[in-house]
Design a protein around this motif. Structure first.
Motif, PDB file in Angstrom:
ATOM      1  N   ALA A  19     -11.348 -49.796  -4.492  1.00  0.00           N
ATOM      2  CA  ALA A  19     -12.091 -50.753  -5.314  1.00  0.00           C
ATOM      3  C   ALA A  19     -11.809 -50.525  -6.790  1.00  0.00           C
ATOM      4  CB  ALA A  19     -13.580 -50.630  -5.021  1.00  0.00           C
ATOM      5  N   LEU A  20     -11.727 -49.253  -7.200  1.00  0.00           N
ATOM      6  CA  LEU A  20     -11.389 -48.942  -8.585  1.00  0.00           C
ATOM      7  C   LEU A  20      -9.987 -49.446  -8.915  1.00  0.00           C
ATOM      8  CD1 LEU A  20     -12.180 -47.493 -11.222  1.00  0.00           C
ATOM      9  CD2 LEU A  20     -11.227 -45.389 -10.257  1.00  0.00           C
ATOM     10  N   ALA A  21      -9.057 -49.282  -7.967  1.00  0.00           N
ATOM     11  CA  ALA A  21      -7.694 -49.767  -8.166  1.00  0.00           C
ATOM     12  C   ALA A  21      -7.661 -51.288  -8.305  1.00  0.00           C
ATOM     13  CB  ALA A  21      -6.809 -49.325  -7.001  1.00  0.00           C
ATOM     14  N   LEU A  22      -8.448 -51.985  -7.500  1.00  0.00           N
ATOM     15  CA  LEU A  22      -8.522 -53.442  -7.612  1.00  0.00           C
ATOM     16  C   LEU A  22      -9.078 -53.859  -8.965  1.00  0.00           C
ATOM     17  CD1 LEU A  22      -9.884 -54.392  -4.069  1.00  0.00           C
ATOM     18  CD2 LEU A  22      -7.679 -55.070  -5.030  1.00  0.00           C
ATOM     19  N   ALA A  23     -10.134 -53.163  -9.411  1.00  0.00           N
ATOM     20  CA  ALA A  23     -10.755 -53.505 -10.688  1.00  0.00           C
ATOM     21  C   ALA A  23      -9.789 -53.295 -11.850  1.00  0.00           C
ATOM     22  CB  ALA A  23     -12.025 -52.671 -10.882  1.00  0.00           C
TER      23      ALA A  23
ATOM     24  N   VAL B 216      -8.510 -57.877   0.742  1.00  0.00           N
ATOM     25  CA  VAL B 216      -9.362 -56.692   0.862  1.00  0.00           C
ATOM     26  C   VAL B 216      -9.640 -56.379   2.330  1.00  0.00           C
ATOM     27  CG1 VAL B 216     -11.669 -55.782   0.404  1.00  0.00           C
ATOM     28  CG2 VAL B 216     -10.401 -56.933  -1.412  1.00  0.00           C
ATOM     29  N   ALA B 217      -9.908 -57.413   3.128  1.00  0.00           N
ATOM     30  CA  ALA B 217     -10.155 -57.203   4.559  1.00  0.00           C
ATOM     31  C   ALA B 217      -8.922 -56.584   5.238  1.00  0.00           C
ATOM     32  CB  ALA B 217     -10.507 -58.529   5.227  1.00  0.00           C
ATOM     33  N   ALA B 218      -7.740 -57.028   4.840  1.00  0.00           N
ATOM     34  CA  ALA B 218      -6.511 -56.470   5.409  1.00  0.00           C
ATOM     35  C   ALA B 218      -6.345 -55.009   5.022  1.00  0.00           C
ATOM     36  CB  ALA B 218      -5.307 -57.277   4.939  1.00  0.00           C
ATOM     37  N   TRP B 219      -6.656 -54.682   3.770  1.00  0.00           N
ATOM     38  CA  TRP B 219      -6.544 -53.279   3.350  1.00  0.00           C
ATOM     39  C   TRP B 219      -7.526 -52.405   4.127  1.00  0.00           C
ATOM     40  CZ3 TRP B 219      -9.704 -49.480   1.673  1.00  0.00           C
ATOM     41  CH2 TRP B 219      -9.086 -48.315   1.229  1.00  0.00           C
ATOM     42  N   LEU B 220      -8.758 -52.868   4.293  1.00  0.00           N
ATOM     43  CA  LEU B 220      -9.759 -52.102   5.038  1.00  0.00           C
ATOM     44  C   LEU B 220      -9.327 -51.887   6.485  1.00  0.00           C
ATOM     45  CD1 LEU B 220     -13.102 -53.617   3.720  1.00  0.00           C
ATOM     46  CD2 LEU B 220     -12.317 -51.262   3.439  1.00  0.00           C
ATOM     47  N   ALA B 221      -8.798 -52.938   7.108  1.00  0.00           N
ATOM     48  CA  ALA B 221      -8.307 -52.807   8.483  1.00  0.00           C
ATOM     49  C   ALA B 221      -7.177 -51.792   8.547  1.00  0.00           C
ATOM     50  CB  ALA B 221      -7.842 -54.163   9.002  1.00  0.00           C
ATOM     51  N   GLY B 222      -6.298 -51.820   7.551  1.00  0.00           N
ATOM     52  CA  GLY B 222      -5.206 -50.856   7.508  1.00  0.00           C
ATOM     53  C   GLY B 222      -5.693 -49.434   7.328  1.00  0.00           C
TER      54      GLY B 222
ATOM     55  N   ALA C 205     -18.357 -48.719  -4.692  1.00  0.00           N
ATOM     56  CA  ALA C 205     -17.188 -49.510  -4.306  1.00  0.00           C
ATOM     57  C   ALA C 205     -17.510 -51.001  -4.302  1.00  0.00           C
ATOM     58  CB  ALA C 205     -16.690 -49.076  -2.929  1.00  0.00           C
ATOM     59  N   LEU C 206     -18.699 -51.364  -3.834  1.00  0.00           N
ATOM     60  CA  LEU C 206     -19.097 -52.771  -3.824  1.00  0.00           C
ATOM     61  C   LEU C 206     -19.236 -53.317  -5.245  1.00  0.00           C
ATOM     62  CD1 LEU C 206     -21.750 -52.756  -0.940  1.00  0.00           C
ATOM     63  CD2 LEU C 206     -19.458 -53.761  -0.880  1.00  0.00           C
ATOM     64  N   ILE C 207     -19.793 -52.516  -6.139  1.00  0.00           N
ATOM     65  CA  ILE C 207     -19.932 -52.952  -7.538  1.00  0.00           C
ATOM     66  C   ILE C 207     -18.564 -53.148  -8.180  1.00  0.00           C
ATOM     67  CG2 ILE C 207     -20.734 -52.245  -9.819  1.00  0.00           C
ATOM     68  CD1 ILE C 207     -23.054 -50.816  -8.410  1.00  0.00           C
TER      69      ILE C 207
ATOM     70  N   VAL D 263     -22.457 -33.315   6.289  1.00  0.00           N
ATOM     71  CA  VAL D 263     -22.216 -34.590   5.623  1.00  0.00           C
ATOM     72  C   VAL D 263     -23.507 -35.074   4.958  1.00  0.00           C
ATOM     73  CG1 VAL D 263     -21.504 -36.990   5.905  1.00  0.00           C
ATOM     74  CG2 VAL D 263     -20.420 -35.187   7.276  1.00  0.00           C
ATOM     75  N   HIS D 264     -23.404 -35.401   3.682  1.00  0.00           N
ATOM     76  CA  HIS D 264     -24.551 -35.906   2.930  1.00  0.00           C
ATOM     77  C   HIS D 264     -24.466 -37.436   2.929  1.00  0.00           C
ATOM     78  CE1 HIS D 264     -27.582 -36.566  -0.055  1.00  0.00           C
ATOM     79  NE2 HIS D 264     -27.690 -35.280  -0.375  1.00  0.00           N
ATOM     80  N   TRP D 265     -25.263 -38.059   3.780  1.00  0.00           N
ATOM     81  CA  TRP D 265     -25.153 -39.515   3.947  1.00  0.00           C
ATOM     82  C   TRP D 265     -25.600 -40.275   2.702  1.00  0.00           C
ATOM     83  CZ3 TRP D 265     -21.974 -40.549   7.565  1.00  0.00           C
ATOM     84  CH2 TRP D 265     -21.888 -39.726   8.691  1.00  0.00           C
ATOM     85  N   GLY D 266     -26.469 -39.662   1.905  1.00  0.00           N
ATOM     86  CA  GLY D 266     -26.851 -40.301   0.648  1.00  0.00           C
ATOM     87  C   GLY D 266     -25.671 -40.417  -0.300  1.00  0.00           C
ATOM     88  N   HIS D 267     -24.828 -39.376  -0.328  1.00  0.00           N
ATOM     89  CA  HIS D 267     -23.625 -39.421  -1.152  1.00  0.00           C
ATOM     90  C   HIS D 267     -22.639 -40.462  -0.636  1.00  0.00           C
ATOM     91  CE1 HIS D 267     -24.157 -35.063  -2.875  1.00  0.00           C
ATOM     92  NE2 HIS D 267     -25.079 -35.911  -3.292  1.00  0.00           N
ATOM     93  N   GLN D 268     -22.539 -40.558   0.693  1.00  0.00           N
ATOM     94  CA  GLN D 268     -21.651 -41.570   1.271  1.00  0.00           C
ATOM     95  C   GLN D 268     -22.116 -42.976   0.884  1.00  0.00           C
ATOM     96  OE1 GLN D 268     -18.837 -40.744   3.481  1.00  0.00           O
ATOM     97  NE2 GLN D 268     -19.284 -38.818   2.467  1.00  0.00           N
ATOM     98  N   ALA D 269     -23.432 -43.200   0.956  1.00  0.00           N
ATOM     99  CA  ALA D 269     -23.980 -44.506   0.587  1.00  0.00           C
ATOM    100  C   ALA D 269     -23.733 -44.796  -0.887  1.00  0.00           C
ATOM    101  CB  ALA D 269     -25.477 -44.550   0.892  1.00  0.00           C
ATOM    102  N   LEU D 270     -23.820 -43.770  -1.733  1.00  0.00           N
ATOM    103  CA  LEU D 270     -23.576 -43.946  -3.162  1.00  0.00           C
ATOM    104  C   LEU D 270     -22.138 -44.403  -3.422  1.00  0.00           C
ATOM    105  CD1 LEU D 270     -24.860 -43.585  -5.983  1.00  0.00           C
ATOM    106  CD2 LEU D 270     -23.963 -41.245  -5.974  1.00  0.00           C
ATOM    107  N   LEU D 271     -21.181 -43.814  -2.706  1.00  0.00           N
ATOM    108  CA  LEU D 271     -19.787 -44.222  -2.853  1.00  0.00           C
ATOM    109  C   LEU D 271     -19.584 -45.667  -2.408  1.00  0.00           C
ATOM    110  CD1 LEU D 271     -17.824 -41.072  -1.617  1.00  0.00           C
ATOM    111  CD2 LEU D 271     -17.859 -41.993  -3.934  1.00  0.00           C
TER     112      LEU D 271
END
Length: 277
Positions: free
Chosen positions: A175-179, A121-127, A248-250, A236-244
């Protein structure tokens, strides 16, 4: 020897995807910047129909603004392109190893499944970060050739900030793809499910706004919460960004549990709530 051998190997495997998506979008940004001056003159003063504003927003009526032109011709498509990177790359992280027959070797290493998951996951995020950074190359190369300044102009920081707004959205789809890939019979099955989810999310975020009866559909679309098309207008709606990010964490937590309990080589849908035999 690297302290993160799995992450290093994963980044090496993703390198052509990172370069392809990043530089491809960078070239697209370069072309959009180059043609902007001629297009802005043609469309200056033209009044666009109401349905156009319903899909893209009221601020998208004036094509003479660089921010409007880049939003419509570039930012509206970047999320779907990087979403494909998220689906292809993330389904390959875990399910790809199984489909290639290399998962037995990977899991035979003296590391836990949790560490395998974390490094991949860390490698994907870096990519993903590298791909977004590469998209700015074309914009930077175009700046000396065209004038993108003025009251509604775009700077390199504006462009970079708008590009980074895509990260929470594509992280959600990754994250959805991983799940899904952690419980699906194969990578092909997971990719098919995620492709449908990606296209449906994109359609639901735009076209339902044309009819009042279907406007509620946009609220079930991750693209609506991504808000990438509003990035250059400062909306940019930062609340929406936080929701995503929270979503993703869940999903990532579910994917981790499912991967730790996955039976390798079963060839069917898995039940992550059952302990691995």
């Amino acid at each position: 020897m690297s302290r993160l051998p799995i992450a290093t190997r994963t980044l090496r495997e993703l390198r052509w995807q990172i370069l392809g998506y990043g530089l491809g979008l960078g070239f697209w940004a370069f072309l959009v910047a180059i043609i902007y001056p001629s297009v802005s003159e043609e469309f200056a003063g033209i009044e666009f129909p109401d349905f156009y504003a319903a899909i893209f927003g009221e601020q998208m009526r004036d094509f003479s603004r660089p921010s409007t032109f880049f939003t419509l011709e570039y930012l509206t498509w970047v999320p779907i392109v990087l979403g494909v990177y998220a689906v292809v790359g993330a389904t390959g992280l875990l399910a790809g190893e199984e489909s290639r027959g290399t998962v037995d070797f990977l899991l035979s290493l003296p590391v836990s499944r949790r560490r395998v998951f974390a490094e991949k996951v860390a490698a994907w995020l870096a990519g993903a970060v590298l791909a977004v950074l590469l998209t700015t190359v074309g914009f930077v190369l175009a700046l000396p050739l065209v004038d993108l300044g003025g009251e509604h102009g775009i700077s390199v920081l504006d462009f970079l900030g708008a590009s980074f707004v895509t990260l929470p959205l594509i992280s959600f789809y990754a994250a959805l793809a991983l799940a899904v890939s952690a419980v699906a019979p194969s990578r092909g099955t997971a990719s098919g499910v995620l492709t449908v989810a990606l296209i449906a999310g994109y359609v639901f975020s735009s076209f339902p706004q044309l009819a009042e009866a279907t406007q509620w559909l946009r609220y079930v679309s991750p693209f609506y919460y991504g808000g990438v098309s509003d990035a250059l207008s400062g909306g940019v709606h930062w609340g929406h960004q936080a929701l995503l990010i929270v979503a993703a964490l869940i999903l990532g937590g579910f994917a981790l549990v499912a991967f730790e309990r996955r039976e390798i080589g079963v060839g069917g849908w898995q039940r992550p709530w059952q302990a691995r035999r």
